[in-house]
Design a protein around this motif. Structure first.
Motif, PDB file in Angstrom:
ATOM      1  N   THR A 185      30.159 -25.122 -68.417  1.00 37.35           N
ATOM      2  CA  THR A 185      29.842 -23.863 -69.102  1.00 37.35           C
ATOM      3  C   THR A 185      31.089 -23.014 -69.280  1.00 37.35           C
ATOM      4  OG1 THR A 185      27.737 -23.907 -67.883  1.00 37.35           O
ATOM      5  CG2 THR A 185      28.285 -21.875 -69.049  1.00 37.35           C
ATOM      6  N   ALA A 230      24.085 -17.738 -69.228  1.00 40.97           N
ATOM      7  CA  ALA A 230      23.471 -19.013 -68.863  1.00 40.97           C
ATOM      8  C   ALA A 230      22.768 -18.926 -67.514  1.00 40.97           C
ATOM      9  CB  ALA A 230      24.527 -20.112 -68.842  1.00 40.97           C
ATOM     10  N   THR A 254      21.506 -25.360 -72.573  1.00 42.35           N
ATOM     11  CA  THR A 254      21.189 -25.794 -71.210  1.00 42.35           C
ATOM     12  C   THR A 254      19.789 -26.393 -71.139  1.00 42.35           C
ATOM     13  OG1 THR A 254      20.463 -23.546 -70.621  1.00 42.35           O
ATOM     14  CG2 THR A 254      22.747 -24.130 -70.132  1.00 42.35           C
TER      15      THR A 254
END
Length: 363
Positions: free
Chosen positions: A316, A324, A303
């Motif tokens: 994702t 994340a 990311t």
């Protein structure tokens, strides 16, 4: 020498000694950092990443970037100072060495494994994309690898098509292990195969292979932990024949995590209009033939790398969302996906500008 001066000198010498020790003391850690990100819709090293021949393609726009992670090599020995710096750095992550190289795996072994996973991910990406487009793909179960010194060595070979085990038809790779483990170690098992050379010749001549062989061998005992089971020493996989040519040109990349983004890139090139609507979308995730998206490692690094290149949205894997979301780069929207259908639905919302209902990793 005044006591205060002596104390300061002693403290300074102690600090220098500790720093020297930190530089020379190896620690059992490795480092991960953001790696390159490549637009699957664009060019890399002067040639298109996705090359399709024998089928009409359409112009694309925007980005569908696959993302990568850099890792220290298997033989690199990190020192204490580097480890502490890595722990404090925002864009790097220090992990136990065995996390990246389990069971003492060498650099060569890791590279080979990553190359095999990358190749398989490309095949699954092609299948998943074409299934979404209702394009028929022929598939069959094959021998992927043969373990040296196993009962199968010299009898089965990589690329052999497995038609049946003990007369029972094989439809999925998992069927092979299920049928073999019905035996007790030491019992014979019979494989019905199409030899790899015969299969290759039939594909070249665009015909159905007709020559099969029955191969018998004696099972042996598995050496893994848990209940002992019968094995022959092979791994089974899937091979495919596509109705037109799809080549993925991307060197120096390994592992299975680009599968989703390759599938989306292929889908975009084979359909009119733009999937992204010109937006910068990046992402990650393994993909299987059915289009299911699986989790990957190093999501935090990916990311960061994607946002640094300008990504606005990040596809994702659902199982990576929690990790994340803990440290999402500013300006990046994390979109939860479990299948290629989820990803296509999210891209539809993005290109329409109606993003209120996007399934993000915070919801």
């Amino acid at each position: 020498m005044p006591r205060r001066t002596a104390t300061m000198l002693a403290s300074t010498l102690m600090l220098i000694a500790l720093l020297c020790a930190g530089v020379f003391i190896p620690v059992p850690y490795a480092e991960m950092s953001p790696g390159p990100t490549v637009n699957t819709l664009g060019d890399h090293d002067g040639e298109p990443v996705l090359q399709i021949a024998g089928k009409k393609t359409y112009a694309t726009s925007g980005h569908l970037n696959m993302t990568t992670v850099r890792v220290t090599s298997a033989d690199y020995r990190m020192n204490l100072v580097e480890a502490v710096y890595g722990w404090l750095a925002h864009d790097n992550k220090v992990v136990p060495h065995e996390t990246l190289y389990p069971d003492g795996k060498t650099e060569e072994q890791s590279t080979q494994e990553n190359a095999e996973e990358f190749s398989q991910s490309q095949e699954s990406a092609k299948v998943a994309a074409l299934k979404q487009l209702d394009v028929p793909v022929k598939s069959w179960v094959i021998v992927s690898t043969v373990v040296k010194g196993s009962p199968a060595q010299g009898k089965l070979h990589a690329g052999d098509v497995i038609k049946a085990v003990d007369g029972t038809a094989v439809k999925e790779p998992n069927d092979v292990a299920k049928l073999v483990t019905k035996h007790k170690p030491g019992q014979d098992v019979r494989f019905t195969i199409v030899p790899a050379k015969e299969q290759a010749a039939a594909e070249k001549e665009k015909r159905t292979p007709t020559r099969t062989q029955d191969i018998s061998m004696t099972t042996t005992t598995s050496d893994d932990t848990g209940e002992k089971r019968a094995i022959v020493g092979i791994s089974a996989g899937t091979d495919h024949t596509f109705p037109f040519t799809i080549d993925i040109k991307l060197a120096d990349v390994g592992g299975p995590s680009a599968g989703l983004m390759f599938a989306l890139g292929i889908y975009d090139k084979l359909t009119p209009g733009s999937l992204t609507g010109g937006r910068f979308v990046a992402g990650t995730g393994t993909i299987d033939d059915a289009g299911k998206v699986g989790p990957i490692g190093g999501i935090e690094m990916k990311t960061v790398g994607a946002r640094a290149k300008g990504a606005q949205y990040f596809l994702t894997p659902a199982d990576n969302c929690a990790a994340a979301a803990k440290d999402t780069p500013d300006g990046l929207t994390l979109i939860k996906v479990g299948t290629i259908k989820d990803a296509l639905g999210a891209l539809k919302d993005i290109r329409s500008g109606d993003t209120a209902d996007l399934q993000t990793c915070g919801k």
